[in-house]
Design a protein around this motif. Structure first.
Motif, PDB file in Angstrom:
ATOM      1  N   GLY A 137       0.811  -1.205   0.000  1.00 42.39           N
ATOM      2  CA  GLY A 137       0.000   0.000   0.000  1.00 42.39           C
ATOM      3  C   GLY A 137       0.846   1.257   0.000  1.00 42.39           C
ATOM      4  O   GLY A 137       1.918   1.294   0.603  1.00 42.39           O
ATOM      5  N   VAL A 138       0.374   2.272  -0.705  1.00 43.55           N
ATOM      6  CA  VAL A 138       1.030   3.579  -0.743  1.00 43.55           C
ATOM      7  C   VAL A 138       0.139   4.574  -0.013  1.00 43.55           C
ATOM      8  O   VAL A 138      -1.024   4.767  -0.389  1.00 43.55           O
ATOM      9  CB  VAL A 138       1.285   4.049  -2.188  1.00 43.55           C
ATOM     10  CG1 VAL A 138       1.920   5.443  -2.197  1.00 43.55           C
ATOM     11  CG2 VAL A 138       2.171   3.049  -2.923  1.00 43.55           C
ATOM     12  N   ARG A 139       0.686   5.193   1.003  1.00 49.58           N
ATOM     13  CA  ARG A 139      -0.105   6.099   1.835  1.00 49.58           C
ATOM     14  C   ARG A 139      -0.608   7.298   1.031  1.00 49.58           C
ATOM     15  O   ARG A 139       0.088   7.853   0.188  1.00 49.58           O
ATOM     16  CB  ARG A 139       0.750   6.587   3.015  1.00 49.58           C
ATOM     17  CG  ARG A 139       0.034   7.602   3.884  1.00 49.58           C
ATOM     18  CD  ARG A 139       0.892   8.086   5.019  1.00 49.58           C
ATOM     19  NE  ARG A 139       0.508   9.426   5.418  1.00 49.58           N
ATOM     20  CZ  ARG A 139       0.999  10.079   6.465  1.00 49.58           C
ATOM     21  NH1 ARG A 139       1.904   9.515   7.225  1.00 49.58           N
ATOM     22  NH2 ARG A 139       0.599  11.300   6.757  1.00 49.58           N
ATOM     23  N   VAL A 158       9.907  -0.873  -4.444  1.00 48.68           N
ATOM     24  CA  VAL A 158       9.074   0.321  -4.563  1.00 48.68           C
ATOM     25  C   VAL A 158       9.505   1.319  -3.498  1.00 48.68           C
ATOM     26  O   VAL A 158       9.784   0.946  -2.358  1.00 48.68           O
ATOM     27  CB  VAL A 158       7.569  -0.028  -4.437  1.00 48.68           C
ATOM     28  CG1 VAL A 158       7.266  -0.747  -3.131  1.00 48.68           C
ATOM     29  CG2 VAL A 158       6.712   1.226  -4.567  1.00 48.68           C
ATOM     30  N   ALA A 159       9.570   2.584  -3.891  1.00 49.81           N
ATOM     31  CA  ALA A 159       9.948   3.654  -2.959  1.00 49.81           C
ATOM     32  C   ALA A 159       9.087   4.875  -3.226  1.00 49.81           C
ATOM     33  O   ALA A 159       8.720   5.150  -4.374  1.00 49.81           O
ATOM     34  CB  ALA A 159      11.426   4.008  -3.118  1.00 49.81           C
ATOM     35  N   THR A 160       8.797   5.614  -2.169  1.00 50.68           N
ATOM     36  CA  THR A 160       7.981   6.819  -2.267  1.00 50.68           C
ATOM     37  C   THR A 160       8.712   7.994  -1.631  1.00 50.68           C
ATOM     38  O   THR A 160       9.245   7.879  -0.529  1.00 50.68           O
ATOM     39  CB  THR A 160       6.623   6.625  -1.567  1.00 50.68           C
ATOM     40  OG1 THR A 160       5.894   5.583  -2.223  1.00 50.68           O
ATOM     41  CG2 THR A 160       5.792   7.909  -1.609  1.00 50.68           C
ATOM     42  N   SER A 161       8.716   9.114  -2.336  1.00 49.09           N
ATOM     43  CA  SER A 161       9.156  10.382  -1.754  1.00 49.09           C
ATOM     44  C   SER A 161       7.932  11.271  -1.604  1.00 49.09           C
ATOM     45  O   SER A 161       7.103  11.346  -2.509  1.00 49.09           O
ATOM     46  CB  SER A 161      10.193  11.062  -2.649  1.00 49.09           C
ATOM     47  OG  SER A 161      11.433  10.397  -2.573  1.00 49.09           O
ATOM     48  N   ALA A 162       7.828  11.921  -0.437  1.00 50.25           N
ATOM     49  CA  ALA A 162       6.631  12.710  -0.159  1.00 50.25           C
ATOM     50  C   ALA A 162       6.938  13.773   0.875  1.00 50.25           C
ATOM     51  O   ALA A 162       8.021  13.803   1.466  1.00 50.25           O
ATOM     52  CB  ALA A 162       5.493  11.802   0.320  1.00 50.25           C
ATOM     53  N   ARG A 163       5.943  14.631   1.123  1.00 47.64           N
ATOM     54  CA  ARG A 163       6.095  15.721   2.077  1.00 47.64           C
ATOM     55  C   ARG A 163       5.401  15.428   3.394  1.00 47.64           C
ATOM     56  O   ARG A 163       5.535  16.214   4.343  1.00 47.64           O
ATOM     57  CB  ARG A 163       5.516  16.999   1.468  1.00 47.64           C
ATOM     58  CG  ARG A 163       6.246  17.443   0.202  1.00 47.64           C
ATOM     59  CD  ARG A 163       5.432  18.383  -0.667  1.00 47.64           C
ATOM     60  NE  ARG A 163       5.085  19.619  -0.004  1.00 47.64           N
ATOM     61  CZ  ARG A 163       4.259  20.525  -0.516  1.00 47.64           C
ATOM     62  NH1 ARG A 163       3.702  20.319  -1.686  1.00 47.64           N
ATOM     63  NH2 ARG A 163       4.001  21.629   0.142  1.00 47.64           N
ATOM     64  N   GLY A 181       6.393  20.969  -5.908  1.00 44.80           N
ATOM     65  CA  GLY A 181       5.532  20.732  -7.062  1.00 44.80           C
ATOM     66  C   GLY A 181       4.729  19.448  -6.985  1.00 44.80           C
ATOM     67  O   GLY A 181       3.772  19.267  -7.754  1.00 44.80           O
ATOM     68  N   LEU A 182       5.103  18.559  -6.067  1.00 43.16           N
ATOM     69  CA  LEU A 182       4.415  17.278  -5.922  1.00 43.16           C
ATOM     70  C   LEU A 182       4.050  17.041  -4.464  1.00 43.16           C
ATOM     71  O   LEU A 182       4.716  17.556  -3.561  1.00 43.16           O
ATOM     72  CB  LEU A 182       5.319  16.137  -6.402  1.00 43.16           C
ATOM     73  CG  LEU A 182       5.781  16.173  -7.864  1.00 43.16           C
ATOM     74  CD1 LEU A 182       6.824  15.090  -8.114  1.00 43.16           C
ATOM     75  CD2 LEU A 182       4.599  15.996  -8.809  1.00 43.16           C
ATOM     76  N   LEU A 183       3.006  16.238  -4.254  1.00 44.55           N
ATOM     77  CA  LEU A 183       2.681  15.780  -2.906  1.00 44.55           C
ATOM     78  C   LEU A 183       3.378  14.455  -2.609  1.00 44.55           C
ATOM     79  O   LEU A 183       3.854  14.235  -1.505  1.00 44.55           O
ATOM     80  CB  LEU A 183       1.173  15.632  -2.736  1.00 44.55           C
ATOM     81  CG  LEU A 183       0.349  16.916  -2.821  1.00 44.55           C
ATOM     82  CD1 LEU A 183      -1.124  16.609  -2.595  1.00 44.55           C
ATOM     83  CD2 LEU A 183       0.835  17.938  -1.795  1.00 44.55           C
ATOM     84  N   SER A 184       3.408  13.573  -3.590  1.00 45.68           N
ATOM     85  CA  SER A 184       4.129  12.312  -3.430  1.00 45.68           C
ATOM     86  C   SER A 184       4.461  11.737  -4.793  1.00 45.68           C
ATOM     87  O   SER A 184       3.779  12.037  -5.787  1.00 45.68           O
ATOM     88  CB  SER A 184       3.312  11.305  -2.618  1.00 45.68           C
ATOM     89  OG  SER A 184       2.211  10.816  -3.351  1.00 45.68           O
ATOM     90  N   LEU A 185       5.496  10.927  -4.816  1.00 45.96           N
ATOM     91  CA  LEU A 185       5.901  10.261  -6.051  1.00 45.96           C
ATOM     92  C   LEU A 185       6.451   8.886  -5.697  1.00 45.96           C
ATOM     93  O   LEU A 185       7.347   8.769  -4.862  1.00 45.96           O
ATOM     94  CB  LEU A 185       6.947  11.089  -6.802  1.00 45.96           C
ATOM     95  CG  LEU A 185       7.328  10.552  -8.184  1.00 45.96           C
ATOM     96  CD1 LEU A 185       7.540  11.696  -9.176  1.00 45.96           C
ATOM     97  CD2 LEU A 185       8.591   9.693  -8.131  1.00 45.96           C
ATOM     98  N   THR A 186       5.881   7.860  -6.302  1.00 46.76           N
ATOM     99  CA  THR A 186       6.251   6.480  -6.040  1.00 46.76           C
ATOM    100  C   THR A 186       6.861   5.874  -7.286  1.00 46.76           C
ATOM    101  O   THR A 186       6.329   6.059  -8.398  1.00 46.76           O
ATOM    102  CB  THR A 186       5.012   5.666  -5.617  1.00 46.76           C
ATOM    103  OG1 THR A 186       4.479   6.221  -4.418  1.00 46.76           O
ATOM    104  CG2 THR A 186       5.355   4.203  -5.399  1.00 46.76           C
ATOM    105  N   VAL A 187       7.961   5.163  -7.110  1.00 46.34           N
ATOM    106  CA  VAL A 187       8.658   4.525  -8.229  1.00 46.34           C
ATOM    107  C   VAL A 187       8.798   3.035  -7.958  1.00 46.34           C
ATOM    108  O   VAL A 187       9.203   2.628  -6.864  1.00 46.34           O
ATOM    109  CB  VAL A 187      10.060   5.139  -8.443  1.00 46.34           C
ATOM    110  CG1 VAL A 187      10.834   4.377  -9.530  1.00 46.34           C
ATOM    111  CG2 VAL A 187       9.945   6.615  -8.828  1.00 46.34           C
ATOM    112  N   VAL A 188       8.472   2.225  -8.950  1.00 41.98           N
ATOM    113  CA  VAL A 188       8.725   0.786  -8.924  1.00 41.98           C
ATOM    114  C   VAL A 188       9.873   0.504  -9.877  1.00 41.98           C
ATOM    115  O   VAL A 188       9.867   0.978 -11.021  1.00 41.98           O
ATOM    116  CB  VAL A 188       7.479  -0.014  -9.338  1.00 41.98           C
ATOM    117  CG1 VAL A 188       7.793  -1.510  -9.447  1.00 41.98           C
ATOM    118  CG2 VAL A 188       6.346   0.210  -8.351  1.00 41.98           C
TER     119      VAL A 188
END
Length: 246
Positions: A137-139, A158-163, A181-188
């Motif tokens: 799951g991605v918050r 999978v990794a997520t960068s967020a504020r 510019g983003l709230l979150s970004l997830t990369v697989v």
């Protein structure tokens, strides 16, 4: 096997479904992560990173591991036009954005070398897995009690960068200002080294980082921009549709 420890400033959980894997394999994982914390933390004055940042160790005196990490940092600095930069003016050298994924991927490789075929290693929300499919799951970036997507992860990361956890902590190296510019970004991606580094580097670029990350071979992206719009690549392995991020 199930183990949880607090290492490098966040909880690390390990689940292994292989019945015959010795407990020593998990011991090796957490011993390695503690070693990484001691050697590469910018918050420990005697770490190799801190000593190099202060100029006490030149490039010829660095360990092979730190040289590899700094090469990765430089790769992403160039690739993002300077948006991702671990050497910001007025700040200490801080390669944590690469060290986390790199070290946890190395830990996963220790598990595989020990014979693990089915496992999930979760380091503060960034995950490397094998033998799935596992549901990850991605918050939701604005609602801590909700998920914005659930993905199916078989062999990969999978990794997520967020504020939402640490506020505006990711700095755009081109401006010296927080990336907003983003709230979150997830990369697989195939490895957590790549997934974590790309997620942070793309987040630092702002909205343009989505297209950049999506253009990288083997990377799939799920992003929520500052306006709440959801964008994802066609190959992103969604197990369940987003619930309320848009």
């Amino acid at each position: 096997m199930h183990r949880v420890e607090h290492v490098m400033g966040f909880p690390v959980s390990l689940r292994v479904d292989d019945e015959d894997l010795p407990e020593s394999a998990a011991d090796a994982v957490f011993a390695w992560l503690r070693e990484v914390d001691d050697r590469f933390s910018p918050f420990k004055p005697d770490s190799e990173v801190s000593r190099h940042g202060r100029g006490e160790l030149d490039s010829h005196e660095l360990s092979d591991d730190l040289a590899e990490v700094l090469d990765l940092c430089e790769h992403y600095r160039i690739a993002t036009g300077g948006a991702f930069d671990v050497r910001l003016p007025g700040r200490a050298l801080d390669p944590c954005a690469v060290v986390k994924g790199w070290s946890v991927q190395r830990a996963a490789e220790l598990l595989m070398a020990a014979g693990a075929k089915s496992f999930v290693l979760n380091a503060g929300g960034d995950v490397v897995a094998a033998g799935g499919p596992w549901r990850v799951g991605v918050r939701h970036p604005e609602h801590a009690d909700k998920l914005c997507t659930v993905l199916a992860l078989t062999d990969g990361a999978v990794a997520t960068s967020a504020r939402y956890e640490r506020g505006d902590h990711i700095i755009d190296g081109r401006t010296g200002l927080p990336a907003t510019g983003l709230l979150s970004l997830t990369v697989v991606a195939a490895t957590l080294t790549e997934a974590d580094s790309v997620a942070t580097a793309a987040f630092a670029m702002g909205a343009r980082g989505i297209e950049w990350a999506a253009s990288l071979p083997g990377c799939e992206v799920f992003a929520v921009d500052a306006g709440g719009q959801v964008l994802r690549t066609e190959g992103f392995p969604v197990a369940r549709e987003p619930s309320a991020a848009a």
